[in-house]
Design an enzyme around this catalytic site. Structure first.
Site, PDB file in Angstrom:
ATOM      1  N   ASN A 161       0.876  -1.185   0.000  1.00 28.42           N
ATOM      2  CA  ASN A 161       0.000   0.000   0.000  1.00 28.42           C
ATOM      3  C   ASN A 161       0.906   1.226   0.000  1.00 28.42           C
ATOM      4  OD1 ASN A 161       0.598   0.847   2.818  1.00 28.42           O
ATOM      5  ND2 ASN A 161      -0.398  -1.102   3.288  1.00 28.42           N
TER       6      ASN A 161
ATOM      7  N   ASP B 109       1.570  -8.751   1.264  1.00 30.46           N
ATOM      8  CA  ASP B 109       2.409  -7.730   1.925  1.00 30.46           C
ATOM      9  C   ASP B 109       2.800  -8.207   3.329  1.00 30.46           C
ATOM     10  OD1 ASP B 109       1.789  -4.146   2.562  1.00 30.46           O
ATOM     11  OD2 ASP B 109       3.645  -5.302   2.411  1.00 30.46           O
TER      12      ASP B 109
ATOM     13  N   SER C 150      -3.397  -6.468  -6.655  1.00 31.67           N
ATOM     14  CA  SER C 150      -4.709  -5.797  -6.536  1.00 31.67           C
ATOM     15  C   SER C 150      -5.911  -6.733  -6.513  1.00 31.67           C
ATOM     16  CB  SER C 150      -4.939  -4.780  -7.678  1.00 31.67           C
ATOM     17  OG  SER C 150      -4.340  -3.548  -7.354  1.00 31.67           O
TER      18      SER C 150
ATOM     19  N   VAL D 240      -7.393  -7.859  -1.354  1.00 32.85           N
ATOM     20  CA  VAL D 240      -8.049  -6.771  -0.590  1.00 32.85           C
ATOM     21  C   VAL D 240      -8.535  -5.661  -1.526  1.00 32.85           C
ATOM     22  CG1 VAL D 240      -7.539  -4.902   1.061  1.00 32.85           C
ATOM     23  CG2 VAL D 240      -6.757  -7.218   1.521  1.00 32.85           C
ATOM     24  N   TYR D 241      -7.762  -5.397  -2.585  1.00 34.47           N
ATOM     25  CA  TYR D 241      -8.107  -4.251  -3.452  1.00 34.47           C
ATOM     26  C   TYR D 241      -9.199  -4.569  -4.476  1.00 34.47           C
ATOM     27  CZ  TYR D 241      -4.432  -1.242  -1.518  1.00 34.47           C
ATOM     28  OH  TYR D 241      -3.656  -0.463  -0.671  1.00 34.47           O
TER      29      TYR D 241
HETATM   30  N1  APR Z   1       2.088 -15.681  -1.931  1.00 37.94           N
HETATM   31  C1  APR Z   1       1.509 -15.422  -3.138  1.00 37.94           C
HETATM   32  N2  APR Z   1       0.323 -14.801  -3.286  1.00 37.94           N
HETATM   33  C2  APR Z   1      -0.314 -14.428  -2.151  1.00 37.94           C
HETATM   34  C3  APR Z   1       0.226 -14.642  -0.855  1.00 37.94           C
HETATM   35  C4  APR Z   1       1.474 -15.315  -0.778  1.00 37.94           C
HETATM   36  N3  APR Z   1       2.077 -15.561   0.410  1.00 37.94           N
HETATM   37  N4  APR Z   1      -0.653 -14.135   0.068  1.00 37.94           N
HETATM   38  C5  APR Z   1      -1.696 -13.641  -0.623  1.00 37.94           C
HETATM   39  N5  APR Z   1      -1.509 -13.816  -1.952  1.00 37.94           N
HETATM   40  C6  APR Z   1      -2.365 -13.424  -3.071  1.00 37.94           C
HETATM   41  C7  APR Z   1      -3.819 -13.207  -2.771  1.00 37.94           C
HETATM   42  O1  APR Z   1      -4.510 -14.448  -2.782  1.00 37.94           O
HETATM   43  C8  APR Z   1      -4.219 -12.335  -3.965  1.00 37.94           C
HETATM   44  O2  APR Z   1      -4.489 -13.154  -5.088  1.00 37.94           O
HETATM   45  O3  APR Z   1      -1.909 -12.150  -3.521  1.00 37.94           O
HETATM   46  C9  APR Z   1      -2.948 -11.530  -4.259  1.00 37.94           C
HETATM   47  C10 APR Z   1      -3.015 -10.059  -3.847  1.00 37.94           C
HETATM   48  O4  APR Z   1      -3.824  -9.937  -2.695  1.00 37.94           O
HETATM   49  P1  APR Z   1      -3.443  -8.927  -1.501  1.00 37.94           P
HETATM   50  O5  APR Z   1      -2.244  -9.410  -0.815  1.00 37.94           O
HETATM   51  O6  APR Z   1      -4.685  -8.702  -0.716  1.00 37.94           O
HETATM   52  O7  APR Z   1      -3.012  -7.565  -2.249  1.00 37.94           O
HETATM   53  P2  APR Z   1      -3.909  -6.430  -2.934  1.00 37.94           P
HETATM   54  O8  APR Z   1      -5.216  -6.938  -3.390  1.00 37.94           O
HETATM   55  O9  APR Z   1      -2.969  -5.787  -3.915  1.00 37.94           O
HETATM   56  O10 APR Z   1      -4.186  -5.423  -1.731  1.00 37.94           O
HETATM   57  C11 APR Z   1      -3.122  -4.693  -1.207  1.00 37.94           C
HETATM   58  O11 APR Z   1      -3.601  -5.393   1.006  1.00 37.94           O
HETATM   59  O12 APR Z   1      -2.152  -6.516   2.342  1.00 37.94           O
HETATM   60  C12 APR Z   1      -2.642  -5.288   2.062  1.00 37.94           C
HETATM   61  O13 APR Z   1      -0.865  -3.780   2.624  1.00 37.94           O
HETATM   62  C13 APR Z   1      -1.589  -4.352   1.547  1.00 37.94           C
HETATM   63  O14 APR Z   1      -3.008  -2.451   1.699  1.00 37.94           O
HETATM   64  C14 APR Z   1      -2.428  -3.368   0.799  1.00 37.94           C
HETATM   65  C15 APR Z   1      -3.493  -4.243   0.168  1.00 37.94           C
END
Ligand code: APR
Length: 189
Positions: free
Chosen positions: A26, A36, A119, A122-123
Site C-alpha cells: 500500500n 504484503d 490488486s 483486498v483491493y
Molecule cells: N504468496 C503469493 N500470493 C499471495 C500470498 C502469498 N504468500 N498471500 C496472498 N496472496 C495473493 C492473494 O490471494 C491475492 O491473489 O496475492 C494476491 C493479492 O492480494 P493482496 O495481498 O490482498 O493484495 P492487494 O489486493 O494488492 O491489496 C493490497 O492489502 O495486504 C494489504 O498492505 C496491503 O493495503 C495493501 C493491500
C-alpha cells in the site's frame, strides 16, 4: 536472444529463491495483510526499516529494497489500484504497476522475477482482467531485450491458476507449469 520464459506457479511467493519478488503493497509501504504481510513476516524487521526510509510509494509506481531474510535477494514493492468499478484509471494503474516493476528489475540487472496477482485480493480488482493485464504488460515489455530471463506468476489458489491459464490461452502466451528451483543459477552474492 532466447525468449523470456513465463511460468505459472501456485504457492507462497515468500518461499521463492529468485533475484526478486514483487510485493503488492500500500502507499505507506508500512506493511499490511495478504502478500504484503507474508513478505514482511518472512523478510523480518529490517524490511520495515528499509521501507520507512523510502517514505511511501504512489499507486502504480515501484520501489526496490533488499530481501533481508527472504530467499529472494530483492523485493520490488508496487502499489496496485483499489478497484472502484473500473472507471477510475484502475486498468492503467495496474498496467503501470507491472511495467514499473519490470523497468525497476531491468535497471537492477534482475534476471528472475515473481509477481503475485497484484490488486486482486483486498483491493478487489477482477481476477481475469488483472491476469490479462499482467500477461499483456509482461509480454510487451519482454519484446525488448533486458536482463530478465524468467518471470513467474504466482497464484495462491487453484481458481486463480485457472484464471491465468485462461488469460494465457486468450493471448497465445506460453505459460510453463514446470518451474523447478534449479532453473535459477543462484546469482553470485
Ligand atoms: N504468496 C503469493 N500470493 C499471495 C500470498 C502469498 N504468500 N498471500 C496472498 N496472496 C495473493 C492473494 O490471494 C491475492 O491473489 O496475492 C494476491 C493479492 O492480494 P493482496 O495481498 O490482498 O493484495 P492487494 O489486493 O494488492 O491489496 C493490497 O492489502 O495486504 C494489504 O498492505 C496491503 O493495503 C495493501 C493491500
Amino acid at each position: 536472444m532466447p525468449p523470456v520464459e513465463f511460468f505459472l506457479i501456485q504457492g507462497d511467493i515468500t518461499k521463492l529463491s529468485l533475484d526478486a519478488i514483487v510485493n503488492a503493497a500500500n502507499e505507506s509501504l508500512m506493511g499490511g495483510g495478504g502478500v504484503d504481510g507474508a513478505i514482511h513476516r518472512a523478510a523480518g524487521p529490517d524490511l520495515l526499516k528499509a521501507c520507512r526510509a523510502l517514505g511511501g510509494c504512489p499507486t502504480g509506481e515501484s520501489r526496490l529494497t533488499p530481501g533481508f531474510r527472504l530467499p529472494a535477494r530483492h523485493v520490488i514493492h508496487t502499489v496496485g489500484p483499489v478497484w472502484k468499478g473500473g472507471h477510475n484509471q484502475e486498468a492503467a494503474l495496474l498496467t503501470a504497476c507491472y511495467r514499473n516493476s519490470l523497468e525497476r528489475a531491468a535497471a537492477e540487472g534482475i534476471r528472475s522475477l515473481a509477481f503475485p496477482a497484484i490488486s486482486t485480493g483486498v483491493y478487489g480488482f477482477p481476477k481475469a482482467q488483472a491476469a490479462a493485464i499482467a500477461l499483456q504488460t509482461c509480454q510487451a515489455f519482454t519484446q525488448t531485450p533486458s536482463s530478465l530471463k524468467m518471470i513467474l506468476f504466482v497464484t495462491f489458489n487453484a481458481d486463480n491458476s485457472d484464471v491465468y491459464r485462461h488469460a494465457a490461452r486468450e493471448q497465445n502466451v506460453v505459460l510453463r507449469n514446470d518451474w523447478d528451483d534449479e532453473e535459477v543459477e543462484r546469482p553470485c552474492p
